[in-house]
Structure formats: structure tokens, C-alpha cells
Design an enzyme around this catalytic site. Structure first.
Site, PDB file in Angstrom:
ATOM      1  CD  GLU A  20      -2.718  -1.053   2.546  1.00  0.00           C
ATOM      2  OE1 GLU A  20      -3.902  -0.657   2.480  1.00  0.00           O
ATOM      3  OE2 GLU A  20      -2.167  -1.410   3.608  1.00  0.00           O
ATOM      4  CE1 TYR A  53     -16.245  25.769  -3.561  1.00  0.00           C
ATOM      5  CE2 TYR A  53     -17.688  26.865  -1.999  1.00  0.00           C
ATOM      6  CZ  TYR A  53     -17.365  26.527  -3.301  1.00  0.00           C
ATOM      7  OH  TYR A  53     -18.165  26.927  -4.331  1.00  0.00           O
ATOM      8  CD  GLU A  72      -8.355   4.284  12.092  1.00  0.00           C
ATOM      9  OE1 GLU A  72      -9.086   3.311  12.337  1.00  0.00           O
ATOM     10  OE2 GLU A  72      -7.413   4.221  11.263  1.00  0.00           O
ATOM     11  CE  LYS A  98      -6.326   1.876   2.836  1.00  0.00           C
ATOM     12  NZ  LYS A  98      -5.220   1.139   3.469  1.00  0.00           N
TER      13      LYS A  98
END
Length: 119
Positions: A20, A53, A72, A98
Site C-alpha cells: 500500500e 472551500y 484515523e 479506502k
């Protein structure tokens, strides 16, 4: 008032597995900002009364480029930085998915972490 950046897509290098971190993966992020709405924005059509934004997106993009093992941790970094950089934001929710999680045999649309944070 809420401002929501919906389903922002990134390719990033988060994860516990070496693969990953090397190859990366695809992610979707939704950010919900609760802001202190000012009459400058709601009555007078002025950017000074709200949160830009596009600038928030720049913060999210920068934080997504920093590899982490855990979603997290990514959510925490994004939340802390948005609260630090944008004083009008009173609270927020970061939802990070994910899209192809490394779960053997699983068929799913993704693995999501949501984090709520307020001042």
C-alpha cells in the site's frame, strides 16, 4: 451553516502493508464543515463572511499527500489543520474511504473512517 466537499478523489500512499505504501491506492474523502455564518456572506455576497472551500481543498490535498499507516491518523491531521487554519469552522466531520481495502475475500465499496472534531 454547513459547507460540504463531497467525494473528493485522491491517489495516496496510506496503509499498514508495504504494498500500500509502495503502489498506493484510491481514496474518497468527504468533509463537512460547520461554520459560523456571517451576514457578509449570507446577506452581502462577500467571501469574507464564510470559508473559502478552495483553500480548504488545498489543505486536504496537502495532508493526503503525507503517507500514514492509518486512515484515523490522516483524518486527525486533516481535522486539526482545518480547525487551526480556518477560524470560522466550529466543527467538522472527515469521512475517508479506502476504495479497495486489502481484505482477502471481501467484496465491498470500501473501508471508511469518520472523525468528528470541534473547537
Amino acid at each position: 451553516m454547513n459547507i460540504i466537499l463531497s467525494d473528493i478523489r485522491f491517489h495516496a500512499y496510506h496503509g499498514v502493508l508495504p504494498q500500500e505504501r509502495r503502489v498506493g491506492g484510491d481514496y474518497s474523502l468527504t468533509l463537512r464543515l460547520q461554520i459560523d455564518a456571517d451576514p457578509a456572506a449570507t446577506e452581502h455576497d462577500e467571501l469574507s463572511g464564510t470559508v473559502d472551500y478552495a483553500a480548504v481543498y488545498d489543505v486536504v490535498r496537502d495532508e493526503m499527500q503525507v503517507p500514514s499507516q492509518l486512515l484515523e491518523h490522516v483524518c486527525g491531521r486533516i481535522a486539526r489543520r482545518v480547525l487551526r487554519d480556518f477560524q470560522r469552522v466550529e466543527a467538522l466531520r472527515v469521512s475517508l474511504t479506502k476504495l479497495v481495502p486489502p481484505i482477502p475475500g471481501a467484496t465491498c465499496s470500501g473501508a471508511t473512517v469518520e472523525l468528528d472534531m470541534h473547537r
